[in-house]
Write a protein that holds these residues in place. Structure first.
Motif, mmCIF file in Angstrom:
data_model
loop_
_atom_site.group_PDB
_atom_site.id
_atom_site.type_symbol
_atom_site.label_atom_id
_atom_site.label_comp_id
_atom_site.label_asym_id
_atom_site.label_seq_id
_atom_site.Cartn_x
_atom_site.Cartn_y
_atom_site.Cartn_z
ATOM 1 N N ALA A 176 85.519 -58.616 -132.379
ATOM 2 C CA ALA A 176 84.806 -59.099 -133.803
ATOM 3 C C ALA A 176 84.281 -58.348 -134.698
ATOM 4 O O ALA A 176 85.126 -58.722 -136.009
ATOM 5 C CB ALA A 176 84.739 -60.517 -133.283
ATOM 6 N N LEU A 177 83.530 -57.459 -134.176
ATOM 7 C CA LEU A 177 82.842 -56.839 -134.889
ATOM 8 C C LEU A 177 83.570 -55.969 -136.104
ATOM 9 O O LEU A 177 83.362 -55.392 -136.788
ATOM 10 C CB LEU A 177 81.013 -56.290 -134.282
ATOM 11 N N ALA A 178 83.885 -55.367 -134.844
ATOM 12 C CA ALA A 178 84.597 -53.834 -135.264
ATOM 13 C C ALA A 178 86.181 -54.224 -136.416
ATOM 14 O O ALA A 178 86.215 -54.333 -137.371
ATOM 15 C CB ALA A 178 85.779 -53.231 -133.853
ATOM 16 N N ARG A 179 87.132 -55.701 -136.326
ATOM 17 C CA ARG A 179 87.733 -55.970 -136.860
ATOM 18 C C ARG A 179 86.753 -56.004 -137.912
ATOM 19 O O ARG A 179 87.430 -55.951 -139.484
ATOM 20 C CB ARG A 179 88.128 -56.777 -136.861
ATOM 21 N N THR A 193 89.755 -45.172 -133.720
ATOM 22 C CA THR A 193 90.297 -45.579 -132.609
ATOM 23 C C THR A 193 89.772 -46.363 -131.829
ATOM 24 O O THR A 193 88.515 -46.670 -131.686
ATOM 25 C CB THR A 193 89.877 -43.912 -132.079
ATOM 26 N N THR A 194 90.854 -47.352 -130.994
ATOM 27 C CA THR A 194 90.039 -48.367 -129.538
ATOM 28 C C THR A 194 91.193 -48.331 -128.965
ATOM 29 O O THR A 194 91.657 -48.451 -128.977
ATOM 30 C CB THR A 194 90.136 -49.555 -131.312
ATOM 31 N N HIS A 195 90.229 -49.660 -128.122
ATOM 32 C CA HIS A 195 90.726 -50.127 -127.031
ATOM 33 C C HIS A 195 90.862 -51.614 -126.543
ATOM 34 O O HIS A 195 91.524 -51.913 -126.073
ATOM 35 C CB HIS A 195 89.706 -49.956 -125.409
ATOM 36 N N TYR A 196 90.556 -51.821 -128.028
ATOM 37 C CA TYR A 196 90.425 -53.664 -128.508
ATOM 38 C C TYR A 196 91.789 -53.983 -128.963
ATOM 39 O O TYR A 196 92.439 -53.677 -129.643
ATOM 40 C CB TYR A 196 89.346 -53.967 -129.229
ATOM 41 N N PRO A 197 91.806 -55.215 -127.622
ATOM 42 C CA PRO A 197 93.752 -55.328 -128.229
ATOM 43 C C PRO A 197 94.067 -56.230 -129.103
ATOM 44 O O PRO A 197 94.520 -56.355 -130.404
ATOM 45 C CB PRO A 197 93.460 -56.564 -126.927
ATOM 46 N N ALA A 198 92.229 -57.209 -129.482
ATOM 47 C CA ALA A 198 92.481 -57.578 -131.206
ATOM 48 C C ALA A 198 92.667 -56.719 -132.519
ATOM 49 O O ALA A 198 93.211 -57.541 -132.950
ATOM 50 C CB ALA A 198 90.809 -58.268 -131.174
ATOM 51 N N LEU A 199 91.746 -55.473 -131.995
ATOM 52 C CA LEU A 199 91.917 -54.485 -133.422
ATOM 53 C C LEU A 199 93.673 -53.999 -133.587
ATOM 54 O O LEU A 199 93.840 -53.949 -134.453
ATOM 55 C CB LEU A 199 90.559 -53.762 -133.095
ATOM 56 N N LYS A 200 94.488 -54.038 -132.189
ATOM 57 C CA LYS A 200 95.407 -53.555 -132.181
ATOM 58 C C LYS A 200 96.088 -54.736 -132.328
ATOM 59 O O LYS A 200 97.522 -54.410 -133.955
ATOM 60 C CB LYS A 200 96.036 -53.098 -130.956
ATOM 61 N N GLU A 201 96.322 -55.823 -132.744
ATOM 62 C CA GLU A 201 97.150 -56.918 -132.913
ATOM 63 C C GLU A 201 96.792 -57.574 -134.089
ATOM 64 O O GLU A 201 97.780 -57.845 -134.784
ATOM 65 C CB GLU A 201 96.516 -58.557 -132.161
#
Length: 800
Positions: free
Chosen positions: A432-435, A451-459
């Motif tokens: 959430a913070l990243a987005r 760069t990220t591994h968070y699905p939320a950021l990919k979605e």
């Protein structure tokens, strides 16, 4: 000193010092290397343009043939402090003046060499010009310093006289002391003399020093030896001391005069030294560009990066095999790079960042020639471990401190690179913070890559068009990353698959998979399917490319074999015709001999005349161009040529010679010179047949560049391999044929804009290409390439 437009953390994260050190290592002089290590980031786009224009000339100079040698700048030294001292009437010693002379000589030589080729290198010639202003001073100083690095005897007439007198006095002292040494051999500690404070002395034993009358100038450390200047040498030594003092006074006068001369023109001397150091820096940059296969990018007004086949320069310098990637980041948008660990995500960020800095410094970049890079005001990075025991910061806390600083200052025109954003905390809160951070940066107009591994950021890319997914691939079967960046799809972390391959027991991996939510599994499977399909498409594309290459090779081999067969046939026909002609000539000679014999014997020559008539009747049939020649080598289709048709290089048919020939000179007064194999001859134009399909080469013609159409160029598509045709290395007729095939394909595919690469060369091919385009009713407009597109070696055209 931290260059303006970047923080010390950014420079450290991107290892900027390693790149400047690589330039310094390729400079020939210390001042050039110092300038490389202190390479500034330029303040605006105009300054970047100016520096890249200089670098482009340096790259051409470095890549030129032996006719344009790079100036030798290895003798350039750092002389600023010496010049400062001379300017305030300080006296420089001979070594310091020699350093100034060497530097000014190098600067003057470089200015002379490059100035002689001003037409090719106008900007470099202007940069080197200050060296010409100090050429005479460099020669004057150099003429007074000998090869041994000391003042030359002929530095002045007085110095020559004084040194000659001192040398004579010294010879007299040595001669006299050698006589005394032989006389007092029995009381000497050793058979030599020495010099103490400018006085010639003998090493006398302490117990016998009274036997040698003279002045004691000291004893040895052990006390066993006394150094005595014999009384007989004192007067000669005094005279020598006075002669040496006179030499030193004259040397000091000469050094003071030369130092004064340097001080009077201190500004010009500094300018020449700076010019030489700048040239050395530019050549060092050109050498690095050659080693990296770096190109000049196309500069943009907006802070956008569109890199084609980009490679990280430091990996190239390390000798690592680097996978080239296309990287696009735009203001107000975020490139979200995902994929497994060790897949190359961080390398993508660092490649974009260091290339942005390279452009700010006016350096060519390791990317394809049609890459586009805008002016990036500031580069911010959050890469690496921010943990600090001294400041009591955890990794996560350290990242938050850095993010806070970035959010406080980043905005339009800035590039922000965030590696594993908001990692190291609760995954849901971190995502959430990243987005939220990325959204805030996009709202301010920053150009963002994360760069990220968070699905939320990919979605996020599915609901917010400011987010653009990209992924790095990983072959789980081989446990190898592909390092290939693919835009448009997110990447799977494949942590569980990797864990299994690294020895984590299958039941544990299975249990971990069962604990994943259904949504997470579905998302991972969808990404895996996309990755599989992408890999399959890439493999099919690679296979198709290989098939095309094999087909092209087969076609080329077939054409070569056909050409060789034609050549063999032509040689065979020419040989047979030659044999027939030889028979005719031999027969005529025999007839002439027979006729002479008949006349001598007074025989009636009717039989001879009859034979000659038969021969005369047959000869035209077997002569070149006759029926026999036409049967052996039939004339191809064509039409009678006019003088306007015949240009050097075009192929024609000569009926009288029974073969093809090539025009070697422009026709004059109804005649043209042609070459048939190694034989050249001049024939009437009326005997020349212009072969069908063999268009004559167009004359060289200079075209003025059309007016720049900013509106049309703004909508111009990017240059790609699909809309570009490279004609370099082809003959004129081959190039025109290839250009026509490319033109037809662009028409079929509905392309609006395309690029023809013909190179610079003599300009003949460029003129032919533009003549064809100017006459085509399907071409709306065309222009030479701009800087970053290949310049006048490229022609860009638009179809109606």
């Amino acid at each position: 000193m931290t260059p303006q437009g970047s923080s010390s953390k950014t420079l450290a994260d991107l290892e900027w010092a390693r790149l400047t050190r690589a330039i310094a290592d390729r400079c020939a002089s210390e001042p050039g290397a110092v300038r490389a290590m202190e390479l500034p980031l330029l303040p605006d786009l105009a300054a970047v343009w100016a520096r890249l224009a200089l670098v482009e000339e340096a790259m051409r100079l470095h890549g030129a043939a032996a006719g344009d040698p790079v100036p030798d700048l290895g003798r350039v030294q750092g002389i600023d402090q010496l010049v400062d001292r001379a300017e305030i009437h300080g006296v420089l010693d001979v070594g310091e003046l020699a350093g100034i002379s060497a530097t000014l000589n190098a600067a003057a030589t470089a200015a002379r060499q490059i100035g002689s080729r001003r037409a090719l290198y106008p900007l470099l010639a202007e940069t080197a010009a200050p060296g010409r202003a100090v050429e005479e001073l460099a020669e004057r100083i150099g003429s007074k310093i000998g090869e041994d690095g000391d003042l030359a005897d002929d530095a002045s007439a007085e110095l020559r006289r004084a040194r000659s007198a001192a040398a004579a006095d010294r010879a007299r002292v040595i001669s006299r002391i050698e006589e005394l040494m032989a006389r007092h051999r029995d009381v000497l500690q050793d058979t030599f003399y020495t010099v103490r404070e400018g006085r010639y002395v003998l090493p006398v034993r302490t117990d016998a020093h009274e036997r040698v009358a003279g002045i004691v100038h000291g004893t040895s450390a052990s006390g066993a030896t006394v150094f005595v200047e014999p009384r007989a040498v004192v007067a000669l030594g005094n005279r020598l001391k006075m002669a040496v003092a006179e030499v030193e006074r004259e040397e000091a006068r000469i050094l003071a005069a030369l130092s004064e001369e340097v001080g009077r023109v201190a500004d010009r001397v500094r300018a020449a030294a700076r010019a030489a150091a700048t040239l050395d820096l530019l050549v060092g940059i050109a050498r690095l560009a050659s080693d990296l296969d770096a190109r000049l990018p196309r500069l943009l007004d907006s802070p956008r990066l569109s890199l084609v086949a980009a490679r990280h320069p430091l990996l190239l310098l390390d000798g690592t095999t680097v996978v080239a990637n296309d990287i696009v980041v735009e203001p107000g948008r975020a490139l979200v790079v995902s994929g497994p660990n060790a897949g190359g995500k961080t390398v993508i960020l660092k490649t974009a960042g260091i290339i942005a800095l390279m452009v700010r410094a006016g350096l060519p970049v390791p990317a394809a020639e049609h890459s586009e890079v805008g002016f990036i005001a500031n580069v911010y990075t959050d890469v690496g471990d921010e943990q600090s025991l001294t400041l009591s910061l955890s990794t996560f806390s350290g990242h938050l401190c850095n993010l806070s600083r970035i959010l406080a200052t980043a905005g339009w025109g800035d590039l922000v690179l965030l590696d594993e954003l908001a990692a190291g905390t609760d995954p849901d809160e971190g995502a959430a913070l990243a987005r939220a951070v990325v959204e805030a940066l996009c709202e301010r107009g920053a150009t963002v890559a994360v760069t990220t591994h968070y699905p939320a950021l990919k979605e996020a890319a599915t609901v917010d068009d400011r987010f653009v997914n990209a992924s790095v691939g990983f072959d789980v079967g081989r446990m190898e990353p592909s390092f290939r960046l693919t835009s448009g799809i997110p990447g799977a972390s494949v942590a569980l698959a990797i864990a299994g391959r690294f020895g984590i027991a299958d039941p544990i991996v299975a249990r971990a998979r069962s604990m994943l939510g259904e949504g997470a599994l579905d998302f991972a499977e969808a990404i895996a399917r996309l990755e599989h399909e992408r890999t399959k498409v890439e493999e099919e594309a690679a296979m198709a490319k290989r098939e095309r290459e094999r087909a092209e090779q087969a076609r080329a081999l077939a054409e070569d074999e056909l050409e060789r067969a034609r050549a063999r046939d032509e040689k065979k026909v020419s040989r047979e015709v030659a044999e027939v002609l030889e028979v005719v000539q031999r027969t005529r000679a025999q007839v002439a001999v027979a006729e002479a014999r008949v006349r001598r014997r007074r025989v009636v020559p009717e039989d001879v005349r009859s034979a000659r008539e038969v021969l005369a009747e047959v000869a035209p049939e077997i002569a070149p161009g006759g029926k026999l020649a036409q049967v052996l080598s039939p004339a191809p289709q064509g039409r009678p040529a006019t003088e306007a048709d015949l240009r050097p290089g075009c192929e024609v048919w000569i009926a009288r010679l029974g073969g093809k020939a090539r025009v070697v000179e422009v026709p004059r007064k109804g005649k043209v010179r042609v070459a048939l194999g190694k034989m050249a001859t001049t024939l009437p134009v009326s005997e020349v047949l212009l072969l069908e399909g063999k268009r004559p080469a167009a004359p060289t013609k200079t075209y003025e560049a059309p007016a720049y159409d900013a509106a049309a160029d703004a909508a111009q598509p990017a240059q790609t391999s699909d809309n570009t045709c490279d004609l370099r290395g082809l003959r004129a007729d081959e190039a025109l044929e290839a250009g026509e095939r490319f033109f037809d394909r662009m028409m079929r595919e509905g392309k609006q804009c395309a690029f023809l690469i013909h190179g610079h060369g003599t300009g003949a091919l460029r003129a032919q290409v533009r003549e064809v385009l100017s006459k085509s009713r399907y071409v709306a407009r065309f222009r030479p390439g701009q800087q970053g597109e290949g310049g006048d070696g490229v022609t860009v055209f638009w179809l109606r």
